[in-house]
Design an enzyme around this catalytic site. Structure first.
Site, PDB file in Angstrom:
ATOM      1  CB  SER A  99      32.161  15.326  20.780  1.00 14.88           C
ATOM      2  OG  SER A  99      30.813  15.130  21.126  1.00 14.88           O
ATOM      3  N   GLY A 136      26.308  26.543  10.758  1.00 14.43           N
ATOM      4  CA  GLY A 136      25.403  25.414  11.014  1.00 14.43           C
ATOM      5  C   GLY A 136      24.735  25.542  12.373  1.00 14.43           C
ATOM      6  NE  ARG A 173      -9.746  19.624  28.195  1.00 16.09           N
ATOM      7  CZ  ARG A 173     -10.564  18.583  28.156  1.00 16.09           C
ATOM      8  NH1 ARG A 173     -11.472  18.486  27.196  1.00 16.09           N
ATOM      9  NH2 ARG A 173     -10.480  17.637  29.067  1.00 16.09           N
ATOM     10  CG  LEU A 230      -2.222  20.653  23.650  1.00 16.29           C
ATOM     11  CD1 LEU A 230      -1.385  21.911  23.809  1.00 16.29           C
ATOM     12  CD2 LEU A 230      -1.995  20.053  22.266  1.00 16.29           C
ATOM     13  CD  GLU A 270      25.473  21.621  12.164  1.00 16.71           C
ATOM     14  OE1 GLU A 270      24.738  20.657  11.910  1.00 16.71           O
ATOM     15  OE2 GLU A 270      26.218  22.132  11.322  1.00 16.71           O
TER      16      GLU A 270
HETATM   17  C1  LIG Z   1      19.686  12.504  13.622  1.00 16.99           C
HETATM   18  C2  LIG Z   1      21.141  12.815  13.469  1.00 16.99           C
HETATM   19  C3  LIG Z   1      21.584  13.457  12.330  1.00 16.99           C
HETATM   20  C4  LIG Z   1      22.953  13.699  12.153  1.00 16.99           C
HETATM   21  N1  LIG Z   1      23.398  14.254  10.968  1.00 16.99           N
HETATM   22  C5  LIG Z   1      24.730  14.304  10.714  1.00 16.99           C
HETATM   23  C6  LIG Z   1      25.216  14.664   9.412  1.00 16.99           C
HETATM   24  O1  LIG Z   1      24.438  14.959   8.493  1.00 16.99           O
HETATM   25  N2  LIG Z   1      26.553  14.651   9.189  1.00 16.99           N
HETATM   26  C7  LIG Z   1      27.442  14.326  10.170  1.00 16.99           C
HETATM   27  O2  LIG Z   1      28.635  14.327   9.896  1.00 16.99           O
HETATM   28  N3  LIG Z   1      27.013  13.998  11.427  1.00 16.99           N
HETATM   29  C8  LIG Z   1      25.681  13.965  11.714  1.00 16.99           C
HETATM   30  N4  LIG Z   1      25.226  13.587  12.958  1.00 16.99           N
HETATM   31  C9  LIG Z   1      26.195  13.279  14.015  1.00 16.99           C
HETATM   32  C10 LIG Z   1      26.179  14.287  15.158  1.00 16.99           C
HETATM   33  O3  LIG Z   1      26.757  15.493  14.775  1.00 16.99           O
HETATM   34  C11 LIG Z   1      26.889  13.618  16.353  1.00 16.99           C
HETATM   35  O4  LIG Z   1      26.011  12.603  16.833  1.00 16.99           O
HETATM   36  C12 LIG Z   1      27.235  14.598  17.446  1.00 16.99           C
HETATM   37  O5  LIG Z   1      28.261  15.467  17.039  1.00 16.99           O
HETATM   38  C13 LIG Z   1      27.696  13.876  18.743  1.00 16.99           C
HETATM   39  O6  LIG Z   1      28.627  12.893  18.471  1.00 16.99           O
HETATM   40  P1  LIG Z   1      28.394  11.422  19.083  1.00 16.99           P
HETATM   41  O7  LIG Z   1      27.025  11.007  18.752  1.00 16.99           O
HETATM   42  O8  LIG Z   1      29.509  10.553  18.628  1.00 16.99           O
HETATM   43  O9  LIG Z   1      28.462  11.608  20.646  1.00 16.99           O
HETATM   44  P2  LIG Z   1      29.779  11.566  21.559  1.00 16.99           P
HETATM   45  O10 LIG Z   1      30.809  12.485  21.013  1.00 16.99           O
HETATM   46  O11 LIG Z   1      30.152  10.140  21.781  1.00 16.99           O
HETATM   47  O12 LIG Z   1      29.229  12.175  22.905  1.00 16.99           O
HETATM   48  C14 LIG Z   1      28.531  11.402  23.894  1.00 16.99           C
HETATM   49  C15 LIG Z   1      28.281  12.311  25.101  1.00 16.99           C
HETATM   50  O13 LIG Z   1      29.540  12.753  25.650  1.00 16.99           O
HETATM   51  C16 LIG Z   1      29.582  14.176  25.709  1.00 16.99           C
HETATM   52  N5  LIG Z   1      30.945  14.654  25.468  1.00 16.99           N
HETATM   53  C17 LIG Z   1      31.809  14.290  24.479  1.00 16.99           C
HETATM   54  N6  LIG Z   1      32.952  14.983  24.577  1.00 16.99           N
HETATM   55  C18 LIG Z   1      32.806  15.840  25.616  1.00 16.99           C
HETATM   56  C19 LIG Z   1      33.640  16.845  26.224  1.00 16.99           C
HETATM   57  N7  LIG Z   1      34.844  17.132  25.737  1.00 16.99           N
HETATM   58  N8  LIG Z   1      33.148  17.515  27.282  1.00 16.99           N
HETATM   59  C20 LIG Z   1      31.908  17.235  27.781  1.00 16.99           C
HETATM   60  N9  LIG Z   1      31.082  16.310  27.255  1.00 16.99           N
HETATM   61  C21 LIG Z   1      31.528  15.629  26.193  1.00 16.99           C
HETATM   62  C22 LIG Z   1      28.622  14.626  24.612  1.00 16.99           C
HETATM   63  O14 LIG Z   1      28.166  15.954  24.832  1.00 16.99           O
HETATM   64  C23 LIG Z   1      27.524  13.589  24.731  1.00 16.99           C
HETATM   65  O15 LIG Z   1      26.660  13.954  25.777  1.00 16.99           O
HETATM   66  C24 LIG Z   1      23.873  13.351  13.166  1.00 16.99           C
HETATM   67  C25 LIG Z   1      23.406  12.721  14.330  1.00 16.99           C
HETATM   68  C26 LIG Z   1      22.072  12.428  14.469  1.00 16.99           C
HETATM   69  C27 LIG Z   1      21.618  11.676  15.698  1.00 16.99           C
END
Ligand SMILES: Cc1cc2nc3c(=O)[nH]c(=O)nc-3n(C[C@H](O)[C@H](O)[C@H](O)COP(=O)(O)OP(=O)(O)OC[C@H]3O[C@@H](n4cnc5c(N)ncnc54)[C@H](O)[C@@H]3O)c2cc1C
Length: 387
Positions: free
Chosen positions: A133, A242, A268, A339, A364
């Site tokens: 994030s 995005g 159904r 379903l 995103e």
């Molecule tokens: C299937 C998949 C495809 C993806 N594709 C891409 C890609 O192509 N390119 C790319 O660069 N990334 C990609 N990602 C990464 C994705 O964008 C990140 O997983 C996402 O931005 C969240 O980051 P994180 O997983 O590190 O979660 P974290 O940032 O660790 O968050 C964990 C939790 O804490 C919460 N949180 C964090 N900060 C705050 C805040 N300030 N206030 C409140 N809540 C907060 C979050 O909402 C979440 O619930 C992908 C992820 C997945 C799972």
């Protein structure tokens, strides 16, 4: 009035064409490739055949300058049938748009020519193990060495990772938090790039989500995309678009689930009549329709705002992304409920759509981060968040 009345007429034709490609081209593949759980070249072939791989390239580079609404309708129709295919397209479009908008150098025209012709696939490599994030904390470095940049670090969760031909990589070029980030184009066949683990996922099972390592990877100076230090700003702007894409994927999931649930409720029979005659089912269907219609309105609103570069486009995209992905989760869960037992099996697509809905609330920029963007705008402070 349908929300689509605000879209150009040619976009509505594109929506019809996209529906046919999704139903006839992707439909027959879905069950097998989702079950297999591996990156599907067959799915990419359908996207290529439809001409969608080149949509992110501007007219100046031989593309068509697609309106944001064109991306929305393709995403919705594809996601009604197979959200994984939309998730392969989204980062590819992101990467090709970044190159098309900001890159300079002799490599740009040949690469974009191949994108327009559907010969190559792109990816966005921004997220890292310790930068999710909080994208501004990216620690993958790019250091200048004469006429080259040397990239070191690792990325995580990269869609199309291991199968893309080119990556747009967010790196740190100096110590300034947001102003120290820069984007680079990295071709997949450069020495120094290594693909790590492919994630085993709940949904989007026919897409690849990979770890990527950069070990003294060298690119020529002209592979810097835009100006040094502008990476966070470029990523933030592109992420607004995005988020409209994720809203559209979510809308497709909700619409697809609603249609499956209606069809099943008509057919159904229990207690001697179609289950659609029970008020409990009717109210569930009505609520699903309400959520889907609202998601469509907000998604169209955000698309129009982004296309016209409205000052509050970022907030409207965040609102659409959050609402539509929450709606996709709720509508898909209720579709499984309508379903009954078969909804929980892979004989019907609603269980896959429910699994694919979950990630829309996460990538995103998670929905919590979207809410912080909305709140900051409401309270009169710029959001400054890229993710
Ligand atoms: C299937 C998949 C495809 C993806 N594709 C891409 C890609 O192509 N390119 C790319 O660069 N990334 C990609 N990602 C990464 C994705 O964008 C990140 O997983 C996402 O931005 C969240 O980051 P994180 O997983 O590190 O979660 P974290 O940032 O660790 O968050 C964990 C939790 O804490 C919460 N949180 C964090 N900060 C705050 C805040 N300030 N206030 C409140 N809540 C907060 C979050 O909402 C979440 O619930 C992908 C992820 C997945 C799972």
């Amino acid at each position: 009035m349908s929300s689509y009345d605000r879209f150009p007429e040619e976009v509505l034709f594109l929506k019809d064409a996209a529906r046919q490609v999704a139903e006839r081209g992707l439909g027959p593949l879905v069950r097998d490739v989702d079950e297999k759980g591996e990156f599907s070249h067959e799915v990419v072939a359908v996207l290529r055949e439809a001409g969608w791989l080149g949509m992110g390239v501007s007219a100046a580079w031989g593309g068509v300058d697609s309106d944001v609404s064109a991306f929305v309708v393709v995403m919705e129709e594809v996601s009604k049938v197979f959200p994984t295919a939309a998730s392969i397209l989204a980062p590819h479009w992101f990467a090709s748009k970044m190159v098309s908008r900001f890159a300079e150098g002799p490599w740009v025209a040949p690469l974009l020519d191949r994108v327009v012709n559907g010969q190559v696939l792109g990816a966005l490599a921004a997220t890292e193990p310790d930068a999710g994030s909080d994208l501004a904390s990216v620690s993958t470095t790019a250091q200048r060495d004469g006429g080259e940049w040397v990239i070191n670090g690792s990325k995580r969760f990269i869609t199309n990772g291991g199968f893309a031909d080119f990556y747009v990589v967010l790196t740190r070029t100096d110590g300034n938090r947001e102003g120290g980030l820069s984007m680079f184009l990295v071709e997949a066949d450069r020495p120094g790039i290594k693909i790590g683990r492919l994630e085993k996922k709940m949904g989007l099972r026919a897409s690849a989500t990979a770890e990527i390592f950069f070990d003294d990877l060298r690119v020529e100076a002209d592979h810097l995309i835009g100006e040094q230090g502008s990476g966070f700003k470029q990523a933030s702007k592109a992420l607004v678009e995005g988020r409209v894409m994720v809203a559209s994927i979510s809308l497709g999931i909700a619409q697809g689930c609603l249609e499956h649930a209606i069809a099943y409720a008509r057919e159904r029979k229990q207690f001697g009549r179609p289950i659609g005659e029970f008020q409990g089912i009717q109210f569930m269907l009505a609520n699903m329709a309400i959520e889907t219609a609202a998601a469509r309105s907000l998604t169209c609103d955000a698309a129009v705002a982004v296309q016209s570069d409205a000052p509050d486009a970022g907030m409207r995209a965040a609102i659409a992304k959050t609402f539509a992905s929450d709606a996709a989760m709720s509508v898909s869960t209720n579709a499984v409920q309508v379903l009954g037992g078969v909804g929980y099996t892979s004989d019907f697509p609603v269980e896959m759509l429910m699994r694919d809905a979950k990630i829309q609330q996460i990538y995103e920029g998670t929905n919590e981060i979207q809410r912080t963007i909305i709140a900051k705008r409401l309270l009169g402070r710029p959001s400054g968040k890229a993710s």
